[in-house]
Design a protein around this motif. Structure first.
Motif, PDB file in Angstrom:
ATOM      1  N   VAL A 142       0.869  -1.176   0.000  1.00  0.00           N
ATOM      2  CA  VAL A 142       0.000   0.000   0.000  1.00  0.00           C
ATOM      3  C   VAL A 142       0.905   1.224   0.000  1.00  0.00           C
ATOM      4  N   PRO A 143       0.865   2.023  -1.041  1.00  0.00           N
ATOM      5  CA  PRO A 143       1.774   3.172  -1.115  1.00  0.00           C
ATOM      6  C   PRO A 143       1.554   4.162   0.025  1.00  0.00           C
ATOM      7  N   ALA A 144       2.588   4.883   0.359  1.00  0.00           N
ATOM      8  CA  ALA A 144       2.472   5.962   1.336  1.00  0.00           C
ATOM      9  C   ALA A 144       1.445   6.976   0.845  1.00  0.00           C
ATOM     10  N   GLN A 145       0.686   7.531   1.773  1.00  0.00           N
ATOM     11  CA  GLN A 145      -0.366   8.478   1.424  1.00  0.00           C
ATOM     12  C   GLN A 145       0.037   9.881   1.857  1.00  0.00           C
ATOM     13  N   ALA A 146      -0.120  10.823   0.940  1.00  0.00           N
ATOM     14  CA  ALA A 146       0.218  12.212   1.246  1.00  0.00           C
ATOM     15  C   ALA A 146      -0.948  12.967   1.870  1.00  0.00           C
TER      16      ALA A 146
END
Length: 492
Positions: A142-146
């Motif tokens: 799960v990609p990092a969320q900005a």
């Protein structure tokens, strides 16, 4: 004077829980009851919280610590599992996550199983993807969320002609989620006008004895009263009133319903514990009709009622509903046995929506307990994000938005959105929901919750959907009894 339901519990249970989590959950004065004694030691161990001390997330004066119930405590076993790498399923911004997917199967095929999954913002998970899951399992990145929000994975596998489905929803700085709904400059004036219109209609209270629901401890009646109509002339509201026998005075509880069309039997358990309780329906029909009547209305004339006349704020279906609920609260506040100190409102889903609305507009309400409140930030889809039930303006698979044209409808929703009542709350409250909820998605419920500046406590069962567990029900009841000033000895 508004009673404070939290400090006594925090002093007692906060110490007991501190060894495990350093956090508390709100109140149960019912912790000394024999039925609870059997599960209390387990509950104390299971209510665990992974560290959640990210400074930015707790910087707001409105922020309150998040409390976590154990994952899987209330769910049936599923051989297909998704396990996030944080046990609270909650991450700071700009931090990647992984979910470990496993399938309990014996014998396990050497080639593995084909897994189909969708991964993306909650309710907007995107197209299906595929991967092979070996016997030892596999990771989904799960990609990092900005930006603050939720990311959900919905996975499925076909075995022996049957589909196994599992989901996990990760929160990224959920206490920073901001509502998209506008706050109209004339919001308060609008509701002042609506309440003035209600005041012009005589309540005409009618009570009909319900001996079949009464007992040696409580006297139960069916209540009918007049309310505003959305069209011509007044309408009616119906409910079940339960009053403890004896002189009183007693605290009072208004129980408001979730969405749907159904009969009601009253909040009799809490009435037997010493509260005047009123459970209401919202559709202007008696609450003790044959079940087939409600089924027919739910599938027919009242289907999708949350959209009726939504393009006109003065005739929207929920106008009559909100005002009817406010009059129900007024009935309790006028009851000769009310103690004039404790008036509590509670409900889940649509009932959570109505609880927050009532507490915001009626200053006599002293506490509320709301589960997964509906109609929270319903403008979310129109703003390119996720909105709450009833999922107005949601884009379909072909990109076409529901409820077109949306301009007038979007204007109306601002006057009924839970987020705008949450902004105005000054009443202490207990809240609970799950991250896997697809009816009232956590993006929407946090958008409303984060606006609350009143004293608040949130207990999360991250893997739960649109439901409450027995533990959550116990905590809600405990909060209500404590906020009502009912001692544990009276609740036995």
């Amino acid at each position: 004077m508004i009673s404070d339901p939290s400090p006594p519990f925090k002093r007692k249970w906060g110490t007991m829980l501190g060894h495990y989590s350093g956090r508390s959950v709100l109140p149960p004065p019912i912790h000394q009851r024999a039925s609870v004694n059997k599960i209390l030691p387990l509950l104390l161990i299971l209510i665990v919280s992974a560290p959640f001390s990210h400074a930015k997330e707790n910087a707001s004066a409105a922020a309150a610590p998040l409390r976590f119930l154990p994952v899987g405590a209330a769910l049936p076993e599923n051989p297909l599992t998704l396990v996030p790498d944080r046990n609270d399923w909650t991450y700071p911004l700009n931090t990647p996550a992984t979910m470990r997917v496993r399938l309990a199967r014996s014998p396990y095929p050497a080639e593995g199983f084909k897994l189909r999954y969708r991964l993306g913002p909650d309710m907007r998970e995107g197209p299906e993807r595929e991967m092979i899951v070996p016997e030892q399992g596999a990771d989904i990145a799960v990609p990092a969320q900005a930006h603050a929000g939720f990311v959900r994975c919905i996975a499925r596998v076909e075995i022996d002609g049957k589909s196994l489905i599992s989901s996990a929803t990760l929160g990224f700085a959920p206490q920073q989620i901001a509502a998209s709904q506008r706050d109209p400059a004339d919001f308060d004036a609008f509701w002042d006008q609506q309440r003035a219109a209600l005041d012009k209609i005589a309540p005409a209270w009618e009570l009909t004895p319900a001996p079949e629901l009464s007992s040696a401890a409580i006297e139960v009646s069916y209540l009918r009263f007049q309310n505003v109509g959305n069209y011509a002339g007044p309408s009616h509201f119906y409910g079940v009133l339960a009053v403890p026998r004896g002189a009183g005075p007693f605290p009072a509880l208004l129980s408001v319903p979730g969405a749907g069309v159904r009969p009601y039997n009253g909040a009799l358990t809490l009435a037997a514990k010493g509260m005047i309780t009123l459970q209401v329906g919202i559709h202007g029909i008696p609450v003790n009709l044959p079940p087939a009547v409600y089924e027919d209305l739910g599938r027919g004339g009242l289907a999708d009622y949350s959209r009726f006349r939504i393009d006109d704020r003065n005739h929207y279906y929920f106008r009559r509903v909100y005002l009817g609920v406010l009059r129900a609260a007024d009935f309790l506040a006028r009851h000769q046995k009310w103690d004039r100190r404790h008036l509590i409102v509670t409900g889940g889903s649509q009932g959570g929506q109505l609880s927050i609305m009532t507490a915001a507009l009626d200053k006599r309400v002293t506490a509320l307990a709301a589960s997964y409140p509906a109609y929270s930030d319903v403008s979310g889809y129109a703003a390119g994000g996720t909105g709450g039930w009833p999922h107005l303006f949601k884009p379909g698979a072909n990109g076409t938005r529901s409820d077109e044209p949306i301009e007038a409808k979007l204007i109306t929703t601002a006057y009924y959105d839970t987020a705008n009542f949450a902004r105005r709350l000054r009443t202490p409250g207990f809240y609970t929901w799950g991250y896997n909820d697809t009816v009232t998605p956590p993006t929407s419920t946090f958008a409303a919750y984060n606006l609350i500046t009143a004293r608040k406590e949130l207990v999360l069962a991250t893997d739960q959907g649109h439901e409450t567990s027995g533990v959550q029900d116990m905590l809600i009841e405990a909060f209500i009894l404590h906020a009502a000033g009912i001692s544990s000895t009276k609740s036995n």
